[in-house]
Design an enzyme around this catalytic site. Structure first.
Site, PDB file in Angstrom:
ATOM      1  N   LYS A   1      -8.440   3.015 -19.838  1.00 58.18           N
ATOM      2  CA  LYS A   1      -8.761   3.349 -21.228  1.00 58.18           C
ATOM      3  C   LYS A   1      -7.526   3.117 -22.121  1.00 58.18           C
ATOM      4  O   LYS A   1      -6.997   2.032 -22.116  1.00 58.18           O
ATOM      5  CB  LYS A   1      -9.280   4.790 -21.271  1.00 58.18           C
ATOM      6  CG  LYS A   1     -10.351   5.096 -20.189  1.00 58.18           C
ATOM      7  CD  LYS A   1     -11.562   4.249 -20.381  1.00 58.18           C
ATOM      8  CE  LYS A   1     -12.718   4.406 -19.435  1.00 58.18           C
ATOM      9  NZ  LYS A   1     -12.601   4.763 -18.061  1.00 58.18           N
TER      10      LYS A   1
ATOM     11  N   ASP B   1      -7.831  16.214 -16.904  1.00 65.14           N
ATOM     12  CA  ASP B   1      -8.073  14.791 -17.139  1.00 65.14           C
ATOM     13  C   ASP B   1      -7.705  14.532 -18.602  1.00 65.14           C
ATOM     14  O   ASP B   1      -8.403  14.949 -19.527  1.00 65.14           O
ATOM     15  CB  ASP B   1      -9.551  14.461 -16.861  1.00 65.14           C
ATOM     16  CG  ASP B   1      -9.857  12.975 -17.013  1.00 65.14           C
ATOM     17  OD1 ASP B   1      -9.129  12.300 -17.768  1.00 65.14           O
ATOM     18  OD2 ASP B   1     -10.830  12.505 -16.395  1.00 65.14           O
TER      19      ASP B   1
ATOM     20  N   TYR C   1     -16.963  13.249 -16.982  1.00 70.94           N
ATOM     21  CA  TYR C   1     -17.452  11.882 -16.759  1.00 70.94           C
ATOM     22  C   TYR C   1     -18.444  11.889 -15.587  1.00 70.94           C
ATOM     23  O   TYR C   1     -18.232  12.604 -14.594  1.00 70.94           O
ATOM     24  CB  TYR C   1     -16.238  10.987 -16.477  1.00 70.94           C
ATOM     25  CG  TYR C   1     -16.582   9.578 -16.096  1.00 70.94           C
ATOM     26  CD1 TYR C   1     -17.346   8.776 -16.945  1.00 70.94           C
ATOM     27  CD2 TYR C   1     -16.151   9.033 -14.895  1.00 70.94           C
ATOM     28  CE1 TYR C   1     -17.668   7.483 -16.595  1.00 70.94           C
ATOM     29  CE2 TYR C   1     -16.457   7.737 -14.545  1.00 70.94           C
ATOM     30  CZ  TYR C   1     -17.224   6.966 -15.396  1.00 70.94           C
ATOM     31  OH  TYR C   1     -17.553   5.690 -15.042  1.00 70.94           O
TER      32      TYR C   1
ATOM     33  N   ARG D   1       0.841  -1.215   0.000  1.00 68.01           N
ATOM     34  CA  ARG D   1       0.000   0.000   0.000  1.00 68.01           C
ATOM     35  C   ARG D   1       0.869   1.256   0.000  1.00 68.01           C
ATOM     36  O   ARG D   1       0.452   2.314  -0.464  1.00 68.01           O
ATOM     37  CB  ARG D   1      -0.956  -0.027   1.213  1.00 68.01           C
ATOM     38  CG  ARG D   1      -1.821   1.209   1.323  1.00 68.01           C
ATOM     39  CD  ARG D   1      -3.061   1.002   2.189  1.00 68.01           C
ATOM     40  NE  ARG D   1      -2.803   0.350   3.443  1.00 68.01           N
ATOM     41  CZ  ARG D   1      -2.196   0.907   4.507  1.00 68.01           C
ATOM     42  NH1 ARG D   1      -1.783   2.152   4.453  1.00 68.01           N
ATOM     43  NH2 ARG D   1      -2.017   0.217   5.609  1.00 68.01           N
TER      44      ARG D   1
END
Ligand SMILES: Cc1ncc(COP(=O)(O)O)c(C=O)c1O
Length: 420
Positions: free
Chosen positions: A235, A210, A134, A71
């Site tokens: 993507k 973005d 989005y 992590r």
């Protein structure tokens, strides 16, 4: 150590190479224990061994580099971060050798976006947000961040007068966030012009882009003065529809430290395997993007002439109102397009239900072509009047053009349009 074996030297060396060479080689040598593996291994381990108690304590204190717990950092994840550093921020680093460029990888695009917003704004702050983003990004502001005292002012980012008015009306806003190109309307934002407006009025405000639709192959916002770039690697960067992931790249130490806190304390780190998949995907980004772009242009030209198609939104078409801006700011026009049929939503629904080759599914940027209906799918959570204001009509169909043979894509569209 010989220069050819020194990871810092190797990373600096690749910064001077072209994009395709960096996509293949950069990052592969960052922070890895020496192994003879040709490909970066998947370090599928939650924890890491200390040499002794003092060594463990020194790593925890940050006195020596080393891994503790996935992590908090992992060699496979770091290889991916190093590669995006060289792709998204490479030129910036060459032009500003004393500045930092840092990338952090996340478990999803939304994890990267929420960390970016949390890194730059706190309770009581206002943020400026593009009004066409989005659906989950809009929802994050209107349903989550508002509960923690962060208020959002929406701005239509392709209208520079509106952007200037919003910046002046909110002089203490901490950040401005937008997509370029916008999802799903393919409207564009003049990034250097927005940066200039921000710096003239509120130099402290962070500009966050973005860059998911464009990828660093087509557009690099940091070179245009932006402070932070985020991606959904789900993507084009991953490219094969196999993984959900995100990235954030910044040139500010303070932003990097805040992003790291979010990953470490909220736990939005990606898995080593997912990071490995994204890293593998990145190696072919340039050749995939070239094919996505040329195929999308062929499809857009076909649709533009079709009598059953009312409008095509693709920045590569001369008919796109911001075609000149696309040519100035992007290396090519991308693989995404949307269109309206003369028959409205009924016709679009028939098209989506009958078309071959194109898969009816959300997401985008996969090697194969996808088709979907933003109003009822990706942007379903956005209130209707807001959708309409941003141009997301009920008749809009969005296509992510894949890397198939373009004639096959055009035939599939032609056949399906005959049935509409
Ligand atoms: C432009 C854009 N940004 C961010 C996201 C969110 O990414 P993820 O689904 O990886 O969380 C998406 C998802 O479709 C997107 O299209």
């Amino acid at each position: 150590m010989e220069d050819s074996k020194n990871p810092d030297f190797i990373e600096q060396f690749f910064l001077n190479c072209g994009f395709a060479t960096r996509a293949l080689h950069a990052g592969e040598h960052v922070g890895q224990p020496h192994t003879p593996a040709h490909n970066t291994p998947i370090y599928q381990s939650s924890t890491f061994i200390f040499q002794n108690a003092d060594h463990g304590a020194a790593i925890f204190k940050g006195e020596v580099p080393g891994y503790v717990y996935t992590r908090m950092g992992n060699p496979t994840v770091m290889a991916l971060e190093g590669k995006i550093n060289a792709l998204e921020g490479g030129q910036w680093k060459l032009d500003h050798p004393n500045d930092l460029i840092a990338t952090l990888a996340f478990s999803s695009g939304m994890a990267a976006i929420s960390a970016a917003l949390m890194a730059c704004a706190k309770a009581g702050d206002t943020i400026l947000m593009g009004d066409v983003v989005y659906g989950a990004t809009e929802h994050l502001c209107s349903h989550v961040l508002c509960n923690y005292g962060v208020s959002t002012v929406e701005v239509h980012m392709s209208d520079l007068e509106a952007v200037e008015a919003a910046i002046k009306a909110n002089p203490k806003a901490k950040l401005i966030f937008f997509e370029m190109p916008m999802n799903p309307t393919l409207e564009l934002v003049d990034i250097p012009a927005v940066v200039k407006l921000v710096r003239a009025t509120n130099p402290e405000m962070r500009v966050i882009v973005d860059n998911t639709f464009a990828t660093p192959y087509l557009q690099r916002p940091l070179e245009m003065g932006a402070d932070l770039v985020v991606h959904s690697t789900t993507k084009y960067i991953g490219g094969h529809g196999a993984v959900v992931g995100g990235l954030a790249t910044t040139r500010h130490e303070s932003v990097k430290n805040e992003l790291y806190k979010v990953i470490k304390d909220i736990g939005s780190n990606p898995s080593p395997f997912d990071s490995w998949l994204v890293n593998m995907g990145l190696k072919t980004l340039p050749i995939r993007m070239d094919k996505h772009c040329s195929n999308a242009m062929a499809v857009a030209r076909f649709l533009e002439k079709h009598p059953k198609v009312e409008t095509v939104y693709y920045p590569g078409l001369e008919s796109h109102p911001q075609h000149a801006l696309a040519k100035k700011q992007m290396a090519d026009f991308g693989g995404m397009l949307s269109f309206e049929l003369t028959g409205g939503f009924g016709a679009g629904k028939k098209l989506m239900d009958t078309i071959e080759i194109f898969t009816l599914a959300v997401s985008l940027g996969c090697v194969d072509s996808l088709i979907q209906h933003p109003a009822s799918m990706t942007h379903a959570s956005v209130p209707k009047e807001k959708k309409l204001k941003g141009g997301i009509t009920d008749g809009l169909v969005r296509v992510s053009v894949g890397i198939e043979d373009p004639e096959d894509l055009i035939n599939a569209l032609d056949n399906a349009l005959k049935k509409v």
